[in-house]
Scaffold this motif. Structure first.
Motif, PDB file in Angstrom:
ATOM      1  N   SER A  81     -15.011 -13.323 -27.778  1.00  0.00           N
ATOM      2  CA  SER A  81     -15.821 -12.881 -26.617  1.00  0.00           C
ATOM      3  C   SER A  81     -15.632 -12.824 -25.227  1.00  0.00           C
ATOM      4  O   SER A  81     -15.899 -11.698 -24.583  1.00  0.00           O
ATOM      5  N   PHE A  82     -14.779 -13.779 -24.686  1.00  0.00           N
ATOM      6  CA  PHE A  82     -14.150 -13.347 -23.621  1.00  0.00           C
ATOM      7  C   PHE A  82     -13.249 -12.031 -23.447  1.00  0.00           C
ATOM      8  O   PHE A  82     -13.338 -11.524 -22.276  1.00  0.00           O
ATOM      9  N   TYR A  83     -12.487 -12.092 -24.315  1.00  0.00           N
ATOM     10  CA  TYR A  83     -11.492 -10.718 -24.364  1.00  0.00           C
ATOM     11  C   TYR A  83     -12.467  -9.602 -24.037  1.00  0.00           C
ATOM     12  O   TYR A  83     -11.910  -8.646 -23.436  1.00  0.00           O
ATOM     13  N   LEU A  84     -13.225  -9.384 -25.020  1.00  0.00           N
ATOM     14  CA  LEU A  84     -14.199  -8.282 -24.884  1.00  0.00           C
ATOM     15  C   LEU A  84     -14.972  -8.300 -23.639  1.00  0.00           C
ATOM     16  O   LEU A  84     -14.963  -6.706 -23.084  1.00  0.00           O
ATOM     17  N   SER A  85     -15.710  -9.194 -23.328  1.00  0.00           N
ATOM     18  CA  SER A  85     -16.339  -8.884 -21.969  1.00  0.00           C
ATOM     19  C   SER A  85     -15.560  -8.619 -20.868  1.00  0.00           C
ATOM     20  O   SER A  85     -15.823  -7.979 -19.904  1.00  0.00           O
ATOM     21  N   ALA A  86     -14.154  -9.182 -20.739  1.00  0.00           N
ATOM     22  CA  ALA A  86     -13.433  -9.177 -19.606  1.00  0.00           C
ATOM     23  C   ALA A  86     -12.298  -7.940 -19.781  1.00  0.00           C
ATOM     24  O   ALA A  86     -12.219  -7.504 -18.482  1.00  0.00           O
ATOM     25  N   TYR A  87     -12.156  -7.461 -20.725  1.00  0.00           N
ATOM     26  CA  TYR A  87     -11.046  -6.236 -20.793  1.00  0.00           C
ATOM     27  C   TYR A  87     -11.475  -4.979 -21.562  1.00  0.00           C
ATOM     28  O   TYR A  87     -11.191  -3.832 -21.278  1.00  0.00           O
ATOM     29  N   VAL A  88     -12.399  -5.086 -22.708  1.00  0.00           N
ATOM     30  CA  VAL A  88     -12.660  -3.995 -23.546  1.00  0.00           C
ATOM     31  C   VAL A  88     -14.213  -3.524 -23.111  1.00  0.00           C
ATOM     32  O   VAL A  88     -14.206  -2.104 -23.007  1.00  0.00           O
ATOM     33  N   ILE A  89     -15.018  -4.158 -23.189  1.00  0.00           N
ATOM     34  CA  ILE A  89     -16.517  -3.803 -22.878  1.00  0.00           C
ATOM     35  C   ILE A  89     -16.705  -2.901 -21.535  1.00  0.00           C
ATOM     36  O   ILE A  89     -17.351  -1.883 -21.656  1.00  0.00           O
ATOM     37  N   PRO A  90     -16.132  -3.340 -20.626  1.00  0.00           N
ATOM     38  CA  PRO A  90     -16.371  -2.622 -19.281  1.00  0.00           C
ATOM     39  C   PRO A  90     -15.840  -0.926 -19.316  1.00  0.00           C
ATOM     40  O   PRO A  90     -16.548  -0.303 -18.764  1.00  0.00           O
ATOM     41  N   HIS A  91     -14.758  -0.592 -20.064  1.00  0.00           N
ATOM     42  CA  HIS A  91     -14.421   0.738 -20.404  1.00  0.00           C
ATOM     43  C   HIS A  91     -15.398   1.470 -21.108  1.00  0.00           C
ATOM     44  O   HIS A  91     -15.691   2.619 -21.015  1.00  0.00           O
ATOM     45  N   GLY A  92     -15.923   0.821 -21.949  1.00  0.00           N
ATOM     46  CA  GLY A  92     -16.934   1.274 -23.022  1.00  0.00           C
ATOM     47  C   GLY A  92     -18.173   1.491 -22.319  1.00  0.00           C
ATOM     48  O   GLY A  92     -19.082   2.405 -22.518  1.00  0.00           O
ATOM     49  N   THR A  93     -18.524   0.597 -21.133  1.00  0.00           N
ATOM     50  CA  THR A  93     -19.647   0.721 -20.532  1.00  0.00           C
ATOM     51  C   THR A  93     -19.877   1.855 -19.626  1.00  0.00           C
ATOM     52  O   THR A  93     -20.951   2.377 -19.341  1.00  0.00           O
ATOM     53  N   VAL A  94     -18.629   2.272 -19.249  1.00  0.00           N
ATOM     54  CA  VAL A  94     -18.498   3.255 -18.083  1.00  0.00           C
ATOM     55  C   VAL A  94     -18.616   4.760 -19.191  1.00  0.00           C
ATOM     56  O   VAL A  94     -19.590   5.553 -18.764  1.00  0.00           O
ATOM     57  N   ILE A  95     -18.523   4.732 -20.110  1.00  0.00           N
ATOM     58  CA  ILE A  95     -18.699   5.678 -21.271  1.00  0.00           C
ATOM     59  C   ILE A  95     -20.033   6.017 -21.559  1.00  0.00           C
ATOM     60  O   ILE A  95     -20.704   7.141 -21.680  1.00  0.00           O
ATOM     61  N   ARG A  96     -20.618   4.692 -21.840  1.00  0.00           N
ATOM     62  CA  ARG A  96     -22.111   4.757 -22.363  1.00  0.00           C
ATOM     63  C   ARG A  96     -22.961   5.155 -21.145  1.00  0.00           C
ATOM     64  O   ARG A  96     -24.118   5.802 -21.389  1.00  0.00           O
ATOM     65  N   GLN A  97     -22.574   4.767 -19.914  1.00  0.00           N
ATOM     66  CA  GLN A  97     -23.529   5.067 -18.672  1.00  0.00           C
ATOM     67  C   GLN A  97     -23.645   6.431 -18.511  1.00  0.00           C
ATOM     68  O   GLN A  97     -24.518   6.923 -18.293  1.00  0.00           O
ATOM     69  N   ASN A  98     -22.280   6.944 -18.628  1.00  0.00           N
ATOM     70  CA  ASN A  98     -22.177   8.405 -18.481  1.00  0.00           C
ATOM     71  C   ASN A  98     -23.087   9.203 -19.403  1.00  0.00           C
ATOM     72  O   ASN A  98     -23.573  10.318 -19.128  1.00  0.00           O
ATOM     73  N   PHE A  99     -23.002   8.905 -20.626  1.00  0.00           N
ATOM     74  CA  PHE A  99     -23.663   9.495 -21.756  1.00  0.00           C
ATOM     75  C   PHE A  99     -25.059   9.392 -21.231  1.00  0.00           C
ATOM     76  O   PHE A  99     -25.974  10.339 -21.584  1.00  0.00           O
ATOM     77  N   GLU A 100     -25.708   8.326 -20.872  1.00  0.00           N
ATOM     78  CA  GLU A 100     -27.112   7.986 -20.697  1.00  0.00           C
ATOM     79  C   GLU A 100     -27.542   8.877 -19.411  1.00  0.00           C
ATOM     80  O   GLU A 100     -28.707   9.428 -19.320  1.00  0.00           O
ATOM     81  N   VAL A 101     -26.656   9.254 -18.280  1.00  0.00           N
ATOM     82  CA  VAL A 101     -27.024  10.004 -17.427  1.00  0.00           C
ATOM     83  C   VAL A 101     -27.085  11.476 -17.768  1.00  0.00           C
ATOM     84  O   VAL A 101     -28.158  12.290 -17.291  1.00  0.00           O
TER      85      VAL A 101
END
Length: 423
Positions: free
Chosen positions: A177-197
């Motif tokens: 959980s810590f590895y995903l939240s600290a290193y993996v998910i932030p990069h995916g969040t950028v892609i997801r937010q750009n898609f939502e925009v």
């Protein structure tokens, strides 16, 4: 015919000599080992006696067959609950956003790989404490209803010993959980937010007016208007002070951030003018274009909702340090996010102790009541996280304390449940 046999015999002879020549060292080593077997045994025994403390570091030394049984049940139920609840969430999300996807002509590949491929890990990790709690209560209640917990306790296994496989499972889940939240998910969040925009027409702050910030010690930058889409600012000025006296004043009609450059902080000023103040004298230089280094980035100028979720933990730490050095007060949400990632990973241990203590007793009525209690406590935990973050932002609560308040409260509940657990 005789010559053919002689040639074959000669080949075999040379092959035998080659094998014998190259296997002599191996034979010598084998002979030496056989002759010194007792000495080697004594050396190994002595090393084992002197280095016995290293066995403590071997985690599998503590895991027995019953532990593997519980770990498989725990991890399996945890993954099953994630797949079940996230699948339901995807169905509801598709039903809600299908009209927008059709209206804005979102391609299927973008929906699958840009949106839902990043939607699943984000929400799975966000509600990981909930899934852990449900998993513990679900399969532990089943063990209790099958009298397996009673059998373990009757065989002399204490409740403290019963918790060992649960804690090993929590270590795996918390680390992931810590590895995903600290290193993996932030990069995916950028892609997801750009898609939502682009395809959900979500408003995103892309400009800022009258921005003033300290970019370095004694250096103040001001931008009248900044457009984040073009990475361009208008009405720019840069003032440098020494001993509280203005020594340099730079102005530019436009300033453009260089996104191609390998390094950071590269800007290009257009229609620039620099006034160097030297006592009562003044030296003025100007030009059409000027490449310069200014210690600021587009992320320092424009803040959008949820921006802190797009930074990895090292980037968050560097950004917080940079903003504090600049004297900025808009870092609380970033500090809360940084500490929340650490605190949330520890929540698995606390909620597991609560769930195990509640569901390890065999009671009439099945596991329905325990699942209800588990869901209620999990949602209370998530609500406390939101409320404590709001306190940190609006009520000047220390960010680290705000991130750990839910854990501290539930740790007291966990201790109370542990004291009243069956033993």
């Amino acid at each position: 015919m005789d010559y053919k046999k002689l040639r074959q015999h000669r080949k075999y002879y040379h092959l035998k000599r080659w094998v014998g020549k190259h296997t002599k060292p191996i034979q010598k080593m084998a002979t030496w080992i056989c002759n010194h077997t007792r000495l080697l045994q004594r050396i190994c025994k002595w090393l084992g006696h002197k280095l016995h403390f290293l066995n403590i570091l071997n985690p599998f030394r503590y895991i027995k067959r019953i532990d593997w049984y519980i770990i498989r049940k725990f991890i399996g139920t945890y993954i099953y609950s994630i797949l079940l609840i996230i699948s339901i969430s995807i169905v509801f999300d598709v039903n809600e956003n299908l009209t927008k996807f059709t209206q804005y002509h979102a391609p299927l590949s973008a929906i699958v790989f840009d949106y839902y491929a990043n939607f699943v890990p984000y929400f799975a990790n966000l509600f990981s404490p909930l899934f852990v709690f449900i998993a513990v209560i679900f399969f532990t209640s089943k063990l209790a209803s099958n009298s397996e917990i009673i059998s373990m306790l009757a065989a002399g296994i204490s409740f403290k010993r019963l918790m060992r496989p649960y804690m090993f499972s929590c270590i795996l889940i918390s680390a992931l959980s810590f590895y995903l939240s600290a290193y993996v998910i932030p990069h995916g969040t950028v892609i997801r937010q750009n898609f939502e925009v682009m395809y959900k027409n979500k408003n995103k702050n892309t400009s800022a007016d009258n921005v003033m910030l300290q970019v370095d010690k004694g250096t103040i930058a001001y931008i009248q208007h900044y457009d984040n889409k073009q990475k361009k600012g208008y009405g720019f000025s840069l003032d440098k002070f020494e001993n509280k006296k203005l020594v340099s004043h730079m102005t530019a009609m436009e300033i453009q951030y260089d996104t191609i450059s390998e390094g950071k902080y590269h800007w290009t000023a257009s229609q620039w003018k620099i006034r160097q103040l030297r006592g009562l004298k003044e030296h003025i230089t100007n030009g059409a274009r000027k490449d310069t280094l200014i210690l600021m980035e587009p992320t320092d100028l424009v803040y959008s909702k949820g921006q802190q979720e797009t930074f990895t933990s090292p980037e968050l730490k560097a950004y917080i340090s940079k903003q504090i050095n600049r004297g900025s007060s808009n870092v609380v949400q970033y500090q809360v996010e940084y500490h929340k990632r650490i605190a949330t990973s520890f929540a698995s241990f606390i909620l597991t102790i609560i769930g195990l203590s509640l569901s390890s007793k065999k009671r009439k009525g099945g596991m329905g009541m325990y699942l209800g209690i588990g869901l209620a406590l999990s949602f209370i935990y998530i609500m406390l996280q939101t409320v404590s973050a709001t306190f940190a932002i609006n009520a000047n609560t220390p960010p680290m304390l705000a991130a750990w308040i839910p854990n501290l409260i539930f740790a007291v509940v966990a201790y109370f449940c542990y004291r009243h657990a069956p033993n």
